[in-house]
Design a protein around this motif. Structure first.
Motif, PDB file in Angstrom:
ATOM      1  N   MET A   1       1.011  -0.832  -0.078  1.00  0.00           N
ATOM      2  CA  MET A   1       0.268  -0.180   0.301  1.00  0.00           C
ATOM      3  C   MET A   1       0.801   1.107   0.150  1.00  0.00           C
ATOM      4  N   ASN A   2       2.052   1.435   0.993  1.00  0.00           N
ATOM      5  CA  ASN A   2       2.452   2.794   1.042  1.00  0.00           C
ATOM      6  C   ASN A   2       3.198   2.638  -0.636  1.00  0.00           C
ATOM      7  N   ASP A   3       3.424   1.885  -1.555  1.00  0.00           N
ATOM      8  CA  ASP A   3       4.563   1.817  -2.865  1.00  0.00           C
ATOM      9  C   ASP A   3       3.955   2.219  -3.562  1.00  0.00           C
ATOM     10  N   LEU A   4       2.009   2.218  -3.456  1.00  0.00           N
ATOM     11  CA  LEU A   4       1.684   2.249  -4.326  1.00  0.00           C
ATOM     12  C   LEU A   4       1.258   3.989  -4.379  1.00  0.00           C
ATOM     13  N   LEU A   5       1.446   4.840  -2.509  1.00  0.00           N
ATOM     14  CA  LEU A   5       1.008   5.719  -2.537  1.00  0.00           C
ATOM     15  C   LEU A   5       2.194   6.494  -3.026  1.00  0.00           C
ATOM     16  N   ALA A   6       3.477   6.269  -2.659  1.00  0.00           N
ATOM     17  CA  ALA A   6       4.544   6.928  -2.451  1.00  0.00           C
ATOM     18  C   ALA A   6       4.405   7.008  -4.380  1.00  0.00           C
ATOM     19  N   LEU A   7       4.004   5.978  -5.224  1.00  0.00           N
ATOM     20  CA  LEU A   7       3.249   6.434  -6.712  1.00  0.00           C
ATOM     21  C   LEU A   7       3.195   6.837  -7.312  1.00  0.00           C
ATOM     22  N   ILE A   8       1.857   7.352  -6.952  1.00  0.00           N
ATOM     23  CA  ILE A   8       0.767   8.187  -7.169  1.00  0.00           C
ATOM     24  C   ILE A   8       1.114   9.576  -6.490  1.00  0.00           C
ATOM     25  N   TYR A   9       2.073   9.724  -5.022  1.00  0.00           N
ATOM     26  CA  TYR A   9       2.669  10.637  -5.218  1.00  0.00           C
ATOM     27  C   TYR A   9       3.564  11.415  -5.668  1.00  0.00           C
ATOM     28  N   LEU A  10       5.088  10.243  -6.657  1.00  0.00           N
ATOM     29  CA  LEU A  10       5.932  10.985  -7.363  1.00  0.00           C
ATOM     30  C   LEU A  10       5.056  11.773  -8.840  1.00  0.00           C
ATOM     31  N   VAL A  11       3.468  10.665  -9.022  1.00  0.00           N
ATOM     32  CA  VAL A  11       3.148  10.910 -10.046  1.00  0.00           C
ATOM     33  C   VAL A  11       2.377  11.825 -10.439  1.00  0.00           C
TER      34      VAL A  11
END
Length: 75
Positions: A1-11
């Motif tokens: 879940m944290n990886d997905l949030l980090a990816l969304i944040y970076l996008v």
């Protein structure tokens, strides 16, 4: 879940940073174009609020000696 949030944040961060850079570049490009299209202004050498020849101006002397004389005169 944290990886997905980090990816969304970076996008989203990349999208906002890219948009800001594009806006800044376009503003600079437009300002350069408007400067080249604008006719050169005639600039007068005399400021409009400058005193005319023979007109008296108010002068305030803030030299140390003058200020000392003023302070010695006050009772």
């Amino acid at each position: 879940m944290n990886d997905l949030l980090a990816l969304i944040y970076l996008v989203f961060f990349a999208a906002i940073a890219g948009g800001a850079f594009a806006l800044m570049t376009q503003n600079l490009r437009n300002s350069q174009e408007s400067d080249s299209l604008r006719a050169p202004r005639k600039r007068s050498r005399v400021h409009p609020e400058a005193p005319q020849a023979g007109e008296e101006v108010l002068y305030v002397d803030f030299s140390r000696e003058r200020l000392e004389q003023i302070f010695q005169q006050t009772p």
